[in-house]
Motif scaffolding. Sequence first.
Motif, PDB file in Angstrom:
ATOM      1  N   TYR A  33       0.808  -1.216   0.000  1.00 42.75           N
ATOM      2  CA  TYR A  33       0.000   0.000   0.000  1.00 42.75           C
ATOM      3  C   TYR A  33       0.848   1.276   0.000  1.00 42.75           C
ATOM      4  O   TYR A  33       0.326   2.370   0.233  1.00 42.75           O
ATOM      5  N   ALA A  34       2.137   1.133  -0.303  1.00 44.31           N
ATOM      6  CA  ALA A  34       3.058   2.263  -0.200  1.00 44.31           C
ATOM      7  C   ALA A  34       2.660   3.430  -1.096  1.00 44.31           C
ATOM      8  O   ALA A  34       2.930   4.595  -0.773  1.00 44.31           O
ATOM      9  N   GLN A  35       2.036   3.152  -2.247  1.00 43.70           N
ATOM     10  CA  GLN A  35       1.669   4.224  -3.177  1.00 43.70           C
ATOM     11  C   GLN A  35       0.350   4.911  -2.823  1.00 43.70           C
ATOM     12  O   GLN A  35       0.014   5.936  -3.430  1.00 43.70           O
ATOM     13  N   LEU A  36      -0.373   4.366  -1.887  1.00 48.23           N
ATOM     14  CA  LEU A  36      -1.730   4.842  -1.627  1.00 48.23           C
ATOM     15  C   LEU A  36      -1.781   5.781  -0.418  1.00 48.23           C
ATOM     16  O   LEU A  36      -1.047   5.596   0.547  1.00 48.23           O
ATOM     17  N   PRO A  37      -2.661   6.775  -0.452  1.00 46.86           N
ATOM     18  CA  PRO A  37      -2.778   7.729   0.662  1.00 46.86           C
ATOM     19  C   PRO A  37      -3.624   7.150   1.793  1.00 46.86           C
ATOM     20  O   PRO A  37      -4.754   7.569   2.042  1.00 46.86           O
ATOM     21  N   VAL A  38      -3.058   6.152   2.468  1.00 46.83           N
ATOM     22  CA  VAL A  38      -3.802   5.448   3.509  1.00 46.83           C
ATOM     23  C   VAL A  38      -2.999   5.417   4.805  1.00 46.83           C
ATOM     24  O   VAL A  38      -1.769   5.533   4.796  1.00 46.83           O
ATOM     25  N   GLN A  39      -3.705   5.264   5.912  1.00 42.96           N
ATOM     26  CA  GLN A  39      -3.079   5.040   7.209  1.00 42.96           C
ATOM     27  C   GLN A  39      -3.047   3.531   7.451  1.00 42.96           C
ATOM     28  O   GLN A  39      -4.082   2.867   7.347  1.00 42.96           O
ATOM     29  N   LEU A  40      -1.879   2.999   7.744  1.00 39.33           N
ATOM     30  CA  LEU A  40      -1.715   1.557   7.893  1.00 39.33           C
ATOM     31  C   LEU A  40      -1.686   1.150   9.362  1.00 39.33           C
ATOM     32  O   LEU A  40      -1.116   1.847  10.207  1.00 39.33           O
ATOM     33  N   HIS A  41      -2.295  -0.007   9.637  1.00 38.31           N
ATOM     34  CA  HIS A  41      -2.337  -0.544  10.999  1.00 38.31           C
ATOM     35  C   HIS A  41      -2.076  -2.042  10.945  1.00 38.31           C
ATOM     36  O   HIS A  41      -2.474  -2.721   9.990  1.00 38.31           O
ATOM     37  N   SER A  42      -1.435  -2.536  11.975  1.00 41.17           N
ATOM     38  CA  SER A  42      -1.294  -3.984  12.099  1.00 41.17           C
ATOM     39  C   SER A  42      -2.598  -4.563  12.650  1.00 41.17           C
ATOM     40  O   SER A  42      -3.446  -3.842  13.182  1.00 41.17           O
ATOM     41  N   ILE A  43      -2.751  -5.862  12.505  1.00 45.66           N
ATOM     42  CA  ILE A  43      -3.960  -6.542  12.951  1.00 45.66           C
ATOM     43  C   ILE A  43      -3.673  -7.218  14.286  1.00 45.66           C
ATOM     44  O   ILE A  43      -2.714  -7.987  14.411  1.00 45.66           O
ATOM     45  N   ASN A  44      -4.487  -6.927  15.256  1.00 40.16           N
ATOM     46  CA  ASN A  44      -4.333  -7.520  16.581  1.00 40.16           C
ATOM     47  C   ASN A  44      -4.870  -8.946  16.545  1.00 40.16           C
ATOM     48  O   ASN A  44      -6.066  -9.157  16.313  1.00 40.16           O
ATOM     49  N   ASP A  97     -11.018 -18.046  17.546  1.00 41.86           N
ATOM     50  CA  ASP A  97     -10.183 -17.757  16.382  1.00 41.86           C
ATOM     51  C   ASP A  97     -11.047 -17.585  15.123  1.00 41.86           C
ATOM     52  O   ASP A  97     -10.769 -18.143  14.065  1.00 41.86           O
ATOM     53  N   TYR A  98     -12.078 -16.793  15.260  1.00 42.30           N
ATOM     54  CA  TYR A  98     -13.060 -16.577  14.196  1.00 42.30           C
ATOM     55  C   TYR A  98     -12.665 -15.331  13.412  1.00 42.30           C
ATOM     56  O   TYR A  98     -12.766 -14.208  13.915  1.00 42.30           O
ATOM     57  N   HIS A  99     -12.206 -15.522  12.161  1.00 41.94           N
ATOM     58  CA  HIS A  99     -11.582 -14.401  11.466  1.00 41.94           C
ATOM     59  C   HIS A  99     -12.567 -13.302  11.083  1.00 41.94           C
ATOM     60  O   HIS A  99     -12.177 -12.134  10.978  1.00 41.94           O
ATOM     61  N   PHE A 100     -13.850 -13.604  10.899  1.00 41.65           N
ATOM     62  CA  PHE A 100     -14.816 -12.552  10.583  1.00 41.65           C
ATOM     63  C   PHE A 100     -15.050 -11.615  11.771  1.00 41.65           C
ATOM     64  O   PHE A 100     -15.513 -10.480  11.611  1.00 41.65           O
ATOM     65  N   ARG A 101     -14.728 -12.086  12.960  1.00 41.90           N
ATOM     66  CA  ARG A 101     -14.829 -11.243  14.167  1.00 41.90           C
ATOM     67  C   ARG A 101     -13.904 -10.039  14.077  1.00 41.90           C
ATOM     68  O   ARG A 101     -14.160  -8.980  14.663  1.00 41.90           O
ATOM     69  N   LEU A 102     -12.808 -10.174  13.317  1.00 37.19           N
ATOM     70  CA  LEU A 102     -11.843  -9.091  13.167  1.00 37.19           C
ATOM     71  C   LEU A 102     -12.495  -7.832  12.606  1.00 37.19           C
ATOM     72  O   LEU A 102     -12.105  -6.712  12.950  1.00 37.19           O
ATOM     73  N   LYS A 103     -13.479  -7.997  11.719  1.00 38.26           N
ATOM     74  CA  LYS A 103     -14.125  -6.842  11.093  1.00 38.26           C
ATOM     75  C   LYS A 103     -14.744  -5.928  12.152  1.00 38.26           C
ATOM     76  O   LYS A 103     -14.570  -4.703  12.120  1.00 38.26           O
ATOM     77  N   HIS A 104     -15.464  -6.520  13.065  1.00 37.01           N
ATOM     78  CA  HIS A 104     -16.167  -5.737  14.070  1.00 37.01           C
ATOM     79  C   HIS A 104     -15.188  -5.098  15.060  1.00 37.01           C
ATOM     80  O   HIS A 104     -15.405  -3.970  15.508  1.00 37.01           O
ATOM     81  N   GLU A 105     -14.118  -5.819  15.375  1.00 37.09           N
ATOM     82  CA  GLU A 105     -13.104  -5.269  16.280  1.00 37.09           C
ATOM     83  C   GLU A 105     -12.380  -4.089  15.636  1.00 37.09           C
ATOM     84  O   GLU A 105     -12.109  -3.077  16.291  1.00 37.09           O
ATOM     85  N   ALA A 106     -12.036  -4.204  14.354  1.00 40.77           N
ATOM     86  CA  ALA A 106     -11.350  -3.108  13.669  1.00 40.77           C
ATOM     87  C   ALA A 106     -12.243  -1.872  13.608  1.00 40.77           C
ATOM     88  O   ALA A 106     -11.786  -0.742  13.843  1.00 40.77           O
ATOM     89  N   LEU A 107     -13.504  -2.065  13.297  1.00 37.67           N
ATOM     90  CA  LEU A 107     -14.425  -0.935  13.239  1.00 37.67           C
ATOM     91  C   LEU A 107     -14.625  -0.326  14.626  1.00 37.67           C
ATOM     92  O   LEU A 107     -14.687   0.907  14.775  1.00 37.67           O
ATOM     93  N   ARG A 108     -14.705  -1.171  15.626  1.00 35.81           N
ATOM     94  CA  ARG A 108     -14.865  -0.667  16.992  1.00 35.81           C
ATOM     95  C   ARG A 108     -13.660   0.162  17.404  1.00 35.81           C
ATOM     96  O   ARG A 108     -13.806   1.217  18.035  1.00 35.81           O
ATOM     97  N   GLN A 109     -12.456  -0.287  17.034  1.00 38.25           N
ATOM     98  CA  GLN A 109     -11.260   0.486  17.383  1.00 38.25           C
ATOM     99  C   GLN A 109     -11.292   1.854  16.709  1.00 38.25           C
ATOM    100  O   GLN A 109     -10.973   2.874  17.328  1.00 38.25           O
ATOM    101  N   ILE A 153     -21.774   2.626  18.827  1.00 35.71           N
ATOM    102  CA  ILE A 153     -20.720   1.625  18.908  1.00 35.71           C
ATOM    103  C   ILE A 153     -21.177   0.396  19.704  1.00 35.71           C
ATOM    104  O   ILE A 153     -20.632  -0.712  19.536  1.00 35.71           O
ATOM    105  N   GLY A 154     -22.181   0.574  20.533  1.00 37.89           N
ATOM    106  CA  GLY A 154     -22.680  -0.543  21.328  1.00 37.89           C
ATOM    107  C   GLY A 154     -23.181  -1.704  20.479  1.00 37.89           C
ATOM    108  O   GLY A 154     -23.167  -2.852  20.937  1.00 37.89           O
ATOM    109  N   ALA A 155     -23.609  -1.416  19.240  1.00 32.66           N
ATOM    110  CA  ALA A 155     -24.047  -2.500  18.347  1.00 32.66           C
ATOM    111  C   ALA A 155     -22.910  -3.463  18.067  1.00 32.66           C
ATOM    112  O   ALA A 155     -23.120  -4.676  17.935  1.00 32.66           O
ATOM    113  N   LEU A 156     -21.694  -2.929  17.971  1.00 29.85           N
ATOM    114  CA  LEU A 156     -20.530  -3.786  17.736  1.00 29.85           C
ATOM    115  C   LEU A 156     -20.200  -4.614  18.975  1.00 29.85           C
ATOM    116  O   LEU A 156     -19.819  -5.781  18.871  1.00 29.85           O
TER     117      LEU A 156
END
Length: 348
Positions: free
Chosen positions: A52-63, A71-83, A162-165
């Motif tokens: 993503y080096a060429q793109l105007p984005v803020q990068l984050h690692s995944i917790n 270990d449910y990978h779709f759960r990551l979506k809600h956690e990232a949005l909550r953060q 945010i409580g919905a998440l």
Amino acid sequence: MNSRPQLLYLAFGAKTYQLEAIFSIATAIARSSSADEREFDIQVFTDTPSLYAQLPVQLHSINSAWAGPHDYHFRLKHEALRQALGSCEQAILIDTDTFFRAAPMDLFKRVRQGHLLCNAIGKTLEHAPQTSFLRELYARNLADSSLRQTNSGVIGLVRQDIGALDRSIALMDELYEAAGGTYTLEELCLALAAHRQLELNECTDLIHHYWSRKAQFRAKITAWYNKHQQELLSKDALADALSINDRLPRPAQPYRGLQKLISLLVPSEQRQFVREALYGCYRYNNEFDQACSSAWWEKALSNAEERLKRPLDADELQAWLANIPLRMMAGEQYPALCEHLRQHLQAR
């Protein structure tokens, strides 16, 4: 507190998913006016930041803890949005297999307090198959027949909701084992969390989510990336991004009718194979539609094997490819068709 709307992507694993995210971001930028570009930020949670080096984005690692106790990978979506919503007023998480039909700010206009933005609103549970898991939800008083299912290819919320998440994450943890591998658990939990709490909005007119027929769309996106990977945001790259449409590349109806007629000259079990293989042999005006040839050929083979309920061996494939009607209609693409499927079969 950041007052700018935040557009989020979660992209990890195979490069295919990363390229999907890059293309979706490119369409967001291409659809934006210069004023719009200054009105929202793009954040990417990824395990491959170098792409993503060429793109105007803020990068984050995944917790890794975001996958939760199962270990449910779709759960990551809600956690990232909550953060993200912990430090901004408004955020939308969008799946990688998407692209924009309109300006991103049009999407953010649909995110407001008391509403959940999703990609699409489905039917009520009244019309859903009555599985043992669904009966379990009724028994626990977690669902009723009026609950509307959602497609979470897009999830948009304001900070006040945010409580919905929190509720959806808790439900995923609680119901994971009872769900028995239900693929749509994450979407169902989001719908349960919003039910009678938030009004649902959808955005299929603004976002195309190609959750089906992915092979063809991925072929288009890979062709775009290979062409522009040195300058992903050049004028030509953004123009080409907008030339990729949401339609499956198939010949015009008169030609498809001719193909169908010609296919009647081959054994019945081979007819659909011939038609789908010929979709990949057609010369399309759009270069990115043309890039789908190999995807159509592989799909023709896999669909044939699914109908037969067994794999084709090399000799059978050769016999199918040797049919005169197929050779005649494939024209100059015939050698490429044969060579690609032979190599595909050998590589399995």
